[in-house]
Design an enzyme around this catalytic site. Structure first.
Site, short mmCIF file in Angstrom:
data_model
loop_
_atom_site.label_atom_id
_atom_site.label_comp_id
_atom_site.label_asym_id
_atom_site.label_seq_id
_atom_site.Cartn_x
_atom_site.Cartn_y
_atom_site.Cartn_z
N GLU A 155 0.75 -1.24 0.04
CA GLU A 155 0.24 0.01 -0.02
C GLU A 155 0.91 1.17 0.03
O GLU A 155 1.77 1.35 0.77
CB GLU A 155 -0.85 -0.04 1.28
CG GLU A 155 -1.82 1.01 1.52
CD GLU A 155 -2.41 1.08 2.59
OE1 GLU A 155 -2.06 0.58 3.63
OE2 GLU A 155 -3.53 1.85 2.85
N HIS A 157 0.88 5.04 0.99
CA HIS A 157 0.21 5.61 1.97
C HIS A 157 0.85 7.02 2.54
O HIS A 157 2.32 6.91 2.34
CB HIS A 157 -0.03 4.85 3.40
CG HIS A 157 -0.96 5.13 4.46
ND1 HIS A 157 -0.51 6.15 5.26
CD2 HIS A 157 -2.35 4.85 4.56
CE1 HIS A 157 -1.69 6.56 5.92
NE2 HIS A 157 -2.56 5.60 5.70
N ASP A 187 -3.40 4.54 -1.70
CA ASP A 187 -4.24 5.03 -0.48
C ASP A 187 -4.41 6.56 -0.85
O ASP A 187 -3.53 7.10 -0.94
CB ASP A 187 -3.57 4.68 0.82
CG ASP A 187 -4.46 5.22 1.89
OD1 ASP A 187 -5.25 4.47 2.54
OD2 ASP A 187 -4.65 6.44 2.28
N HIS A 224 -7.43 2.35 -1.93
CA HIS A 224 -8.07 2.42 -0.44
C HIS A 224 -8.48 3.85 -0.78
O HIS A 224 -7.82 5.01 -0.75
CB HIS A 224 -6.88 2.27 0.66
CG HIS A 224 -6.67 0.96 1.29
ND1 HIS A 224 -5.58 0.65 1.91
CD2 HIS A 224 -7.22 -0.11 1.07
CE1 HIS A 224 -5.67 -0.48 2.53
NE2 HIS A 224 -6.81 -0.97 1.81
N GLU A 260 -11.79 3.54 3.38
CA GLU A 260 -11.13 2.96 4.54
C GLU A 260 -11.28 4.25 5.33
O GLU A 260 -10.62 5.39 5.00
CB GLU A 260 -9.75 2.68 4.11
CG GLU A 260 -9.19 2.03 5.32
CD GLU A 260 -7.46 1.85 5.12
OE1 GLU A 260 -7.05 0.73 5.09
OE2 GLU A 260 -6.88 2.93 5.18
#
Lengths: 290, 148
Positions: A155, A157, A187, A224, A260
Site C-alpha cells: 500500500e 500511504h 491510498d 484505498h 477506509e
C-alpha cells in the site's frame, strides 16, 4: 462465487473501517449487511482480524464466508495480510520462512475467493522502507500467486509520495518480472491537500496531484478510498475526490475503491463508522454516476 | 466481549485438586488485528498492590497454556481480536471474597511501525507508550474486580 462485472471504478469497503466496533458491537455479518445497504459490491478484510481461527479457519467458517458473499452480493476483493518477518523479537524470519508465511496467506486468500492482497511489508527505518530482502520474498511467492491468480500489492500511504523512489522500485519490480501478480494499492491519503489548523503534518509529506496517478494505473488493481472528513453535503473536504476519480475514469481504470476510515475519533464511545461510510458512498455514487 | 481490556467475565479463583492455587481473568486484545504469541510482551500483574512477575503467569490461548518463555518463540499460534485470552496467576490461596484492584500490562510488536517504536523501552508492557494511539490501546489496564 459472486462476481460484479461493472467496468470502471467500483465501490467497496475495507472492513478495517469498523475496527472500533468489530467483535464488540458488530459481527462479520453486520459488516456485510452494511456494505450491502450502501449498494457496494466489494470488500476488503484483514486476514489477521476477520478470519476466525486465522490462519487455519474451519471448512464450516469458509462455507459461511461464501454464503455471506452470495447473500449480500459482495465480491471478495482484497485480502489484507502482513509479511511479519519481525514476528520474533530476537531475530528476523529468514527469506524462506517469510515466503512460507506469505504463501500460506496466498492460498487462504484464494480459498476465500479473493483476487488481490494488500501485502504489508515489514519496515527497517523511520522512512518506513521495506526489509532489504522484499524482492526475494515476493519472487519466492510469485509462482504460488500466479497459480491462484492473486495480485500482491504494497500500500502506498501518506507520507509516501507517488513519485518517490519507493514507488519506482515497486513498479520497476513489476516491469522487470513481467508479472501481473504484483502491483500497488494507492491510498488516497497521498492526495490530501487540507489539514486542520493544529494538526501535525509529517514534514516529509507533499500532496500528489491527481494526474500523478496516471503512469501508475496499469499497476494498481485496487485502491484505498481513504477519507478524512465528510460534510453534510456529502463532500470530502480534505481530498479532491472529484478530480482524482475523474482522472481514473478518463484513463479507463478498472478496479475497486475500498473505503477506509482510520480517524482516531472512531474509538470514541457511541461513534458509528457507518454514518461516515454512507456519506462517502453517496459522494462516490454521484461522482461515478453509479 | 466487554469493551474494557480486562473482562469481568472469567474472573475467579483457580481450584486444582480441591486446592485454590491462584486466580484467573480474561483480557481482550485492544488492537485492530490479531497477533502471533511471539509478538506479545507480557508484563506484571498487580493485585491489591502486590506485584506478580510474568514467570508466575500463564496465558491460555485457544485452550492451551503458555509460559512467557514459550510465547516468545511461538509465531504460529494466533490470538484473535474476537476471543479474550485467559490469564492464570499463581497465588496459593487465591483471592478473598469482595473487591480487588487489578492492574495488568502487556504490549505487542508491529512489523510495519518504525523501529523507534519497537525497541524494548517503547514496548515496555508495564509502562504506557510514548504516544497513545487508540487502535493500539493502552499497555497498562486497571479495573476494580469482584470475587464472589
Amino acid at each position: 462465487m459472486y462476481r460484479y462485472d461493472k467496468k470502471g471504478p467500483k465501490r467497496g469497503v475495507a472492513l478495517y473501517s469498523y475496527s472500533a466496533e468489530f467483535g464488540l458491537t458488530k459481527t462479520l455479518e453486520d459488516c456485510f449487511e452494511d456494505v450491502h445497504d450502501m449498494g457496494a459490491h466489494g470488500i476488503e478484510i484483514l486476514a489477521n482480524t476477520h478470519i476466525e481461527n486465522y490462519p487455519y479457519p474451519t471448512d464450516e467458517w469458509v462455507e459461511n464466508w461464501h454464503h455471506l458473499c452470495e447473500k449480500y452480493e459482495v465480491e471478495p476483493v482484497e485480502y489484507g495480510n502482513w509479511i511479519d518477518s519481525h514476528v520474533l523479537g530476537y531475530r528476523d524470519l529468514t527469506t524462506e520462512e517469510s515466503i512460507e508465511m506469505l504463501c500460506r496467506d496466498i492460498r487462504l486468500a484464494a480459498r476465500l475467493g479473493f483476487t488481490c492482497m494488500r501485502t504489508k511489508m515489514p519496515v527497517i527505518n523511520e522512512k518506513l522502507e521495506p526489509v532489504l530482502n522484499w524482492r526475494e520474498i515476493i519472487k519466492g511467492a510469485l509462482p504460488v500467486a500466479e497459480k491462484f491468480g492473486i495480485k500482491m500489492m504494497p500500500e502506498i500511504h501518506t507520507p509516501t509520495n507517488l513519485k518517490s523512489d519507493m514507488v519506482k522500485q515497486f513498479v520497476d519490480f513489476a516491469k522487470e518480472t513481467g508479472t501481473e501478480c504484483f502491483g500497488i494499492n494507492v491510498d488516497f491519503s497521498v492526495f490530501r491537500t487540507k489539514f486542520s489548523e493544529h494538526e501535525w503534518v509529517d514534514p516529509l509529506y507533499k500532496a500528489n496531484d491527481p494526474e500523478d496517478i496516471i503512469p501508475l494505473l496499469p499497476y494498481i488493481y485496487c485502491c484505498h478510498a481513504k477519507f478524512i472528513n465528510m460534510n453534510d453535503d456529502f463532500e470530502e473536504t480534505t481530498i479532491p475526490y472529484p478530480e482524482v476519480l475523474k482522472v481514473m475514469m478518463d484513463h479507463g481504470w478498472n478496479g475497486y475503491l475500498l473505503s477506509e476510515y482510520e480517524g482516531a475519533d472512531k474509538y470514541q464511545d457511541g461513534y458509528e463508522v457507518t454514518q461516515m461510510l454512507r456519506k462517502q458512498h453517496i459522494m462516490m455514487k454521484r461522482i461515478l454516476g453509479d | 466481549m466487554e469493551k474494557q481490556v480486562i473482562q469481568t467475565v472469567g474472573f475467579r479463583n483457580i481450584v486444582e485438586n480441591g486446592e485454590v492455587t491462584g486466580f484467573q481473568f480474561k483480557v481482550r486484545l485492544p488492537y485492530y488485528r490479531g497477533v502471533f504469541l511471539s509478538q506479545l510482551r507480557p508484563g506484571t500483574v498487580i493485585i491489591d498492590g502486590e506485584s506478580i512477575s510474568k514467570e508466575n503467569v500463564l496465558w491460555n490461548v485457544k485452550g492451551e497454556d503458555f509460559t512467557a518463555e514459550e510465547m516468545k518463540h511461538d509465531f504460529k499460534t494466533h490470538w484473535s481480536v474476537q476471543v479474550p485470552a485467559v490469564i492464570k496467576v499463581k497465588k496459593p490461596g487465591g483471592l478473598s471474597q469482595g473487591y480487588h484492584d487489578l492492574t495488568y500490562g502487556f504490549s505487542f510488536t508491529s512489523s510495519y511501525m518504525p523501529p523507534i517504536m519497537q525497541n524494548d523501552e517503547a514496548l515496555d508492557p508495564d509502562k504506557e507508550s510514548m504516544i497513545f494511539m487508540p487502535e493500539f490501546g493502552h499497555h497498562v489496564n486497571s479495573r476494580r474486580m469482584i470475587i464472589v
